[in-house]
Scaffold this motif. Structure first.
Motif, PDB file in Angstrom:
ATOM      1  N   ASN A  75       7.705 -12.871  -5.374  1.00 41.94           N
ATOM      2  CA  ASN A  75       7.972 -11.564  -4.749  1.00 41.94           C
ATOM      3  C   ASN A  75       8.381 -11.744  -3.297  1.00 41.94           C
ATOM      4  O   ASN A  75       7.703 -12.440  -2.535  1.00 41.94           O
TER       5      ASN A  75
ATOM      6  N   ALA B 287       0.141  -6.541   2.361  1.00 40.36           N
ATOM      7  CA  ALA B 287       1.194  -6.572   1.330  1.00 40.36           C
ATOM      8  C   ALA B 287       0.951  -7.731   0.361  1.00 40.36           C
ATOM      9  O   ALA B 287       1.101  -7.582  -0.860  1.00 40.36           O
ATOM     10  N   LEU B 288       0.554  -8.891   0.896  1.00 36.98           N
ATOM     11  CA  LEU B 288       0.282 -10.041   0.019  1.00 36.98           C
ATOM     12  C   LEU B 288      -0.902  -9.751  -0.906  1.00 36.98           C
ATOM     13  O   LEU B 288      -0.866 -10.037  -2.109  1.00 36.98           O
ATOM     14  N   GLU B 289      -1.933  -9.149  -0.336  1.00 39.10           N
ATOM     15  CA  GLU B 289      -3.117  -8.809  -1.158  1.00 39.10           C
ATOM     16  C   GLU B 289      -2.713  -7.844  -2.277  1.00 39.10           C
ATOM     17  O   GLU B 289      -3.140  -7.981  -3.421  1.00 39.10           O
ATOM     18  N   ARG B 290      -1.874  -6.848  -1.933  1.00 39.18           N
ATOM     19  CA  ARG B 290      -1.473  -5.858  -2.951  1.00 39.18           C
ATOM     20  C   ARG B 290      -0.663  -6.498  -4.065  1.00 39.18           C
ATOM     21  O   ARG B 290      -0.548  -5.933  -5.148  1.00 39.18           O
ATOM     22  N   HIS B 291      -0.076  -7.661  -3.768  1.00 40.74           N
ATOM     23  CA  HIS B 291       0.688  -8.349  -4.809  1.00 40.74           C
ATOM     24  C   HIS B 291      -0.119  -9.498  -5.395  1.00 40.74           C
ATOM     25  O   HIS B 291       0.438 -10.461  -5.906  1.00 40.74           O
ATOM     26  N   GLY B 292      -1.427  -9.387  -5.288  1.00 39.17           N
ATOM     27  CA  GLY B 292      -2.297 -10.266  -6.078  1.00 39.17           C
ATOM     28  C   GLY B 292      -2.878 -11.461  -5.362  1.00 39.17           C
ATOM     29  O   GLY B 292      -3.606 -12.241  -5.968  1.00 39.17           O
TER      30      GLY B 292
ATOM     31  N   LEU C  67       8.600  -9.608  -0.085  1.00 37.25           N
ATOM     32  CA  LEU C  67       8.062  -8.323   0.380  1.00 37.25           C
ATOM     33  C   LEU C  67       8.593  -8.026   1.781  1.00 37.25           C
ATOM     34  O   LEU C  67       8.295  -8.760   2.725  1.00 37.25           O
TER      35      LEU C  67
ATOM     36  N   GLY D  99       1.166 -17.922  -1.115  1.00 37.98           N
ATOM     37  CA  GLY D  99       1.657 -16.776  -0.344  1.00 37.98           C
ATOM     38  C   GLY D  99       2.171 -17.265   0.995  1.00 37.98           C
ATOM     39  O   GLY D  99       1.895 -18.402   1.396  1.00 37.98           O
TER      40      GLY D  99
ATOM     41  N   ASN E 108       4.372 -16.323  -9.505  1.00 37.55           N
ATOM     42  CA  ASN E 108       3.876 -15.000  -9.065  1.00 37.55           C
ATOM     43  C   ASN E 108       3.421 -14.963  -7.601  1.00 37.55           C
ATOM     44  O   ASN E 108       2.750 -14.025  -7.183  1.00 37.55           O
TER      45      ASN E 108
ATOM     46  N   SER F  76       3.961 -14.688  -3.397  1.00 38.78           N
ATOM     47  CA  SER F  76       4.709 -13.705  -2.604  1.00 38.78           C
ATOM     48  C   SER F  76       4.902 -14.183  -1.176  1.00 38.78           C
ATOM     49  O   SER F  76       4.026 -14.857  -0.620  1.00 38.78           O
TER      50      SER F  76
END
Ligand code: NAP
Length: 329
Positions: free
Chosen positions: A266, A140-145, A268, A219, A239, A241
């Protein structure tokens, strides 16, 4: 064998009663696949269930144990045949469906995942729901950059099951990992998993009315919740997460919207129980690639089924380190 050994949760005069019993095989729930369970494991949720705390078991009688790994004994599904090695996590095991603290389990065919190549049944339960959730958080963290150059990543509840596996995965992927723990004596253990900084959990758990802190983490994997999660949200970089998966420190979340609207951070949400088959297979594939097995073995202890009731109290008290595999048969 007409009976099998299981941890059995009943409700007697409105109160939960949990004991180890021989259960009649005819009482097994309906399902396409019968599995001979070799291993289960111990998660925070198992602690709640076997100590009779509310919130997990939603119907009685119940066999607790949110995870299981074993060998298919009978199958009416074309997807599985006797001898197949399988793993099951989530899908309401221990909530609405009988779970892994039993020598036999019967369930729907599509709940089963083939044992990933390269890992043993025992290692699959050293991973279990805790490791599955840790990897969901990382994905999930990777998908948010999040990338390695983004900066340091915080793991809270780091010496627990989700935390230990998250530290090991993130460090293997090249991240600089800050591990937050309330057990400073486990600093060397966390460093051995790859943590480069140990953070005293008391520095994160105080309530605060401040809208934001200095930017600190790119993150975070949070298994603690409550005021700790609120602190993490206030201290994420622009930005950044946080993957929120746990409540070990509390369920209430007191925050403002400022970190979200001024830094674009974010929050998540992570749920490991109801996950699509394709996402489930992807998570197991990532686990077999990105979790070093030597570190997994180093954080794992084994216990017999008979120890589960005591271990349940211990995990709720935050006194279990890493992962515990439960030997069933
Ligand atoms: N969302 C999901 O689907 C999902 C899946 C799996 C787990 N979870 C949740 O994730 C959490 C961790 O599960 P787990 O199986 O890894 O449990 P665990 O092994 O007991 O780990 C929890 C860790 O949290 C820390 N902790 C315990 N009590 C605390 C407190 N009062 N305040 C602050 N920190 C505390 C401890 O770490 P330190 O000693 O290092 O401080 C403890 O080892 C649980 O809340 C569980 O319900 C959720």
């Amino acid at each position: 064998m007409s009976t099998f050994k299981a941890v059995f949760a009943e409700q007697i005069e409105g109160k939960p009663k949990i004991s180890i019993q021989q259960i009649d095989r005819a009482s097994l729930p309906a399902g396409e696949v019968l599995v001979r369970v070799h291993y289960s494991d111990l998660n925070y949720k198992d602690g709640l269930a076997v100590t009779g705390r509310p919130g997990v078991i939603r119907k009685y009688p119940m066999v607790p144990g949110v995870d299981l790994a074993g060998v298919v004994e009978e199958s009416s599904s074309p997807d599985w045949k006797p001898g197949d090695e399988v793993v099951v996590t989530g899908f309401g095991l221990s909530e609405t469906a009988w779970g892994g603290y039993a020598e036999l389990a019967r369930m729907k065919a599509d709940w089963l995942v083939r044992l990933p190549k390269g890992i043993t049944l025992k290692q699959s339960m050293a991973i279990g729901t805790a490791g599955f959730t840790a990897m969901q958080c990382v994905v999930a963290l990777e998908r948010h950059g999040l990338v390695v150059d983004s900066g340091e990543v915080l793991v809270t509840g780091a010496a627990g099951g989700v935390g230990s596996i998250a530290v090991a995965i993130l460090a293997k992927l090249g991240y600089r990992v800050a591990a937050s723990t309330g057990r400073p004596e486990l600093g060397d253990y966390l460093r051995s998993l790859g943590a480069s900084e140990i953070v005293d959990r008391n520095t994160l758990s105080a309530p605060s009315k401040r809208p934001m802190e200095s930017e600190r983490w790119a993150g975070a994997v949070d298994s603690v919740g409550g005021d700790t999660l609120a602190t993490v949200i206030r201290a994420l970089v622009v930005n950044g997460s946080v993957a929120a998966c746990g409540i070990a420190g509390g369920a209430a979340l007191n925050t403002t919207v400022y970190p979200f609207i001024l830094r674009g951070v974010n929050l998540l949400g992570i749920n490991s129980v109801y996950v699509s088959r394709s996402a489930r297979l992807l998570i197991w594939e990532r686990l077999s690639r990105d979790l070093p097995l030597s570190l997994l073995d180093s954080m794992t202890q084994e216990a017999p089924l008979e120890a589960v009731l005591d271990l349940g109290e211990k995990i709720l008290a935050g006194a279990v380190r890493g992962r515990t595999v439960i030997q069933i048969s």
